[in-house]
Every structure is written in C-alpha cells, then in structure tokens.
Design a protein around this motif. Sequence first.
Motif, PDB file in Angstrom:
ATOM      1  N   LEU A   1       0.817  -1.207   0.000  1.00 49.51           N
ATOM      2  CA  LEU A   1       0.000   0.000   0.000  1.00 49.51           C
ATOM      3  C   LEU A   1       0.856   1.264   0.000  1.00 49.51           C
ATOM      4  N   ILE A   2       1.947   1.247   0.747  1.00 53.31           N
ATOM      5  CA  ILE A   2       2.835   2.416   0.770  1.00 53.31           C
ATOM      6  C   ILE A   2       3.440   2.652  -0.609  1.00 53.31           C
ATOM      7  N   ILE A   3       3.863   1.579  -1.263  1.00 52.70           N
ATOM      8  CA  ILE A   3       4.414   1.705  -2.619  1.00 52.70           C
ATOM      9  C   ILE A   3       3.356   2.249  -3.570  1.00 52.70           C
ATOM     10  N   GLY A   4       2.134   1.734  -3.449  1.00 54.82           N
ATOM     11  CA  GLY A   4       1.052   2.209  -4.300  1.00 54.82           C
ATOM     12  C   GLY A   4       0.753   3.675  -4.077  1.00 54.82           C
ATOM     13  N   MET A   5       0.780   4.123  -2.819  1.00 56.63           N
ATOM     14  CA  MET A   5       0.538   5.534  -2.519  1.00 56.63           C
ATOM     15  C   MET A   5       1.621   6.429  -3.126  1.00 56.63           C
ATOM     16  N   ILE A   6       2.865   6.001  -3.031  1.00 58.26           N
ATOM     17  CA  ILE A   6       3.966   6.789  -3.589  1.00 58.26           C
ATOM     18  C   ILE A   6       3.828   6.892  -5.109  1.00 58.26           C
ATOM     19  N   LEU A   7       3.504   5.779  -5.758  1.00 58.12           N
ATOM     20  CA  LEU A   7       3.323   5.792  -7.206  1.00 58.12           C
ATOM     21  C   LEU A   7       2.169   6.706  -7.607  1.00 58.12           C
ATOM     22  N   ASN A   8       1.085   6.645  -6.849  1.00 55.85           N
ATOM     23  CA  ASN A   8      -0.092   7.437  -7.202  1.00 55.85           C
ATOM     24  C   ASN A   8       0.135   8.930  -6.993  1.00 55.85           C
ATOM     25  N   MET A   9       1.047   9.300  -6.085  1.00 57.62           N
ATOM     26  CA  MET A   9       1.366  10.710  -5.883  1.00 57.62           C
ATOM     27  C   MET A   9       1.938  11.329  -7.145  1.00 57.62           C
ATOM     28  N   PHE A  10       2.627  10.524  -7.965  1.00 56.59           N
ATOM     29  CA  PHE A  10       3.236  11.037  -9.187  1.00 56.59           C
ATOM     30  C   PHE A  10       2.381  10.739 -10.428  1.00 56.59           C
ATOM     31  N   MET A  11       1.700   9.595 -10.430  1.00 58.78           N
ATOM     32  CA  MET A  11       0.960   9.181 -11.624  1.00 58.78           C
ATOM     33  C   MET A  11      -0.457   9.736 -11.663  1.00 58.78           C
ATOM     34  N   GLN A  12      -1.083   9.893 -10.476  1.00 62.16           N
ATOM     35  CA  GLN A  12      -2.430  10.461 -10.385  1.00 62.16           C
ATOM     36  C   GLN A  12      -3.423   9.729 -11.297  1.00 62.16           C
ATOM     37  N   ILE A  13      -3.476   8.413 -11.175  1.00 66.36           N
ATOM     38  CA  ILE A  13      -4.400   7.589 -11.953  1.00 66.36           C
ATOM     39  C   ILE A  13      -5.635   7.299 -11.112  1.00 66.36           C
ATOM     40  N   PRO A  14      -6.832   7.713 -11.543  1.00 69.60           N
ATOM     41  CA  PRO A  14      -8.047   7.505 -10.737  1.00 69.60           C
ATOM     42  C   PRO A  14      -8.282   6.038 -10.377  1.00 69.60           C
ATOM     43  N   ALA A  15      -8.072   5.131 -11.338  1.00 67.32           N
ATOM     44  CA  ALA A  15      -8.295   3.711 -11.064  1.00 67.32           C
ATOM     45  C   ALA A  15      -7.343   3.206  -9.989  1.00 67.32           C
ATOM     46  N   LEU A  16      -6.092   3.663 -10.017  1.00 65.17           N
ATOM     47  CA  LEU A  16      -5.119   3.271  -9.008  1.00 65.17           C
ATOM     48  C   LEU A  16      -5.501   3.832  -7.648  1.00 65.17           C
ATOM     49  N   SER A  17      -5.991   5.057  -7.635  1.00 61.47           N
ATOM     50  CA  SER A  17      -6.418   5.674  -6.384  1.00 61.47           C
ATOM     51  C   SER A  17      -7.556   4.890  -5.740  1.00 61.47           C
ATOM     52  N   LEU A  18      -8.528   4.462  -6.559  1.00 61.77           N
ATOM     53  CA  LEU A  18      -9.644   3.673  -6.030  1.00 61.77           C
ATOM     54  C   LEU A  18      -9.176   2.307  -5.555  1.00 61.77           C
ATOM     55  N   THR A  19      -8.232   1.728  -6.268  1.00 69.45           N
ATOM     56  CA  THR A  19      -7.689   0.430  -5.867  1.00 69.45           C
ATOM     57  C   THR A  19      -6.992   0.532  -4.518  1.00 69.45           C
ATOM     58  N   ILE A  20      -6.228   1.607  -4.334  1.00 70.66           N
ATOM     59  CA  ILE A  20      -5.541   1.825  -3.060  1.00 70.66           C
ATOM     60  C   ILE A  20      -6.558   2.021  -1.938  1.00 70.66           C
ATOM     61  N   SER A  21      -7.625   2.780  -2.203  1.00 75.22           N
ATOM     62  CA  SER A  21      -8.661   2.991  -1.190  1.00 75.22           C
ATOM     63  C   SER A  21      -9.307   1.674  -0.793  1.00 75.22           C
ATOM     64  N   ALA A  22      -9.623   0.851  -1.789  1.00 77.77           N
ATOM     65  CA  ALA A  22     -10.207  -0.457  -1.495  1.00 77.77           C
ATOM     66  C   ALA A  22      -9.227  -1.323  -0.711  1.00 77.77           C
TER      67      ALA A  22
END
Length: 230
Positions: free
Chosen positions: A155-176
Amino acid sequence: MQPHNTYDFTHLGQVGESQQTAVLRKAYALLGISFLPCAAGAYAGASVNFYSLFSNSWLPTVAFLIFAYGLMFAIEKNRYNNIGIGLLMVFTFGIGFFISPLLQFALASSVGSQIVGMAAMMTAGVFLTMATIAHRSKSSMNGLGQFLLIGAVVLIIGMILNMFMQIPALSLTISAGFVIFSSLMIMWQIRTVIAGGEDSATSAALTLFISLYNIFTSLVHILLSIMDDR
C-alpha cells in the motif's frame, strides 16, 4: 495490580478479570473518548480552512506526515503512562483537523451528507464485525500479522506511485486496499490483546483509531467516485 498499565482513568477494571480483559476494556474506552477531540479538530479545521491557505502545495501533506508520525512515535514512547493518553487525544484532534477538507469537499456534493453518513455507518459495521470475529476466534493470528506487514508495504508503494501518476483507477484500488487492510488490522489488534500479545491500552487504541480513520476516509473516496454527480 497492573504492572504495565499503571493508570486506570475510567476505573473499568472488575475484580477477578484478567489483565487482557482490562487492557481491552480500557482500549475501547480510550477509542470512544478519542472521537471527541477528533470531532473538535474537524470543526476547527473547517473554521480555519487550513488547506485553502496552501493550495497546490505539498506543505499540508508534509505537515500531516510530520504531525502523524511524530505523535505516533511519542505515544508509543509513553504507552504505559498518562502522558501517552494525553498525546493520543492531541493526535486524534490533529487527525480531525487534517480530515476536515475531505469532509468539506464531500459535503459540498448534492449527496454529500449521504456519502459521509454511509461511510460512517459502514465503518462502524466493519468495526463491530471484525471485533466480533476477533473475540470468537481461537487462532493466534501469527500468519495474519505477516500478511499485514506485506500488505502495508504494498500500500505504501502504491501511494507513492499514485502521488506522481495520479491515476483515478489506481487511487480507487488503493482505497479499497486500505479498507481491507485496516479491517483485518482491527481484528488482528483486538485478537492480539486478547491473546496477551499487547499489554498497552493506549497502543491498542491508537492502532484501532488509525484503522477506523483509514476505513472511513477510503470509503468516502470510493463513495464519492460512485455517487458524486459533479
């Protein structure tokens, strides 16, 4: 006699009850009390409108990380005394303060009150369900602890990636992912206290509060993506 938890702020202990039961009772009491400063912090954050002062800035995120991890470290250092309890209340106030922009954004929607209400009820339902499972389970949860450690790293890796990529699908996946991870964390923490692996009510309450915070905010994000008509 309580050699580790020397405080008894609510006098919840009963004659003849085990130390594990006493710790769990105090943890539940601390958890309940902690929502009062959290609500006060959310009100204060909405009044100050902190995030609008630093729009398009990393400063709020940096401030949140410094505050959260600094307080968590201090709480753990004082996990067996009343200073830890006071720091826990400061921590929950701060969490409420930093969560206020999300609540304001959600409530600005035409279905905002429904989203926040549903997220709160679902969070409470998850807590009651996982607590019930933990109380009825007889397993040691050792395997679950290892799984949660791996899940936290992912989850930490996913959060770091999403901070730079800003992909909505990834953000929802991380939330789930946070909903699932934090739900299991609640069960693991309660079961650990019951099994005698955690003897600090303050530490247990801190873990449970953070888990509930993660579940609630993640559900708000998910529900906003589904129900928001903006």
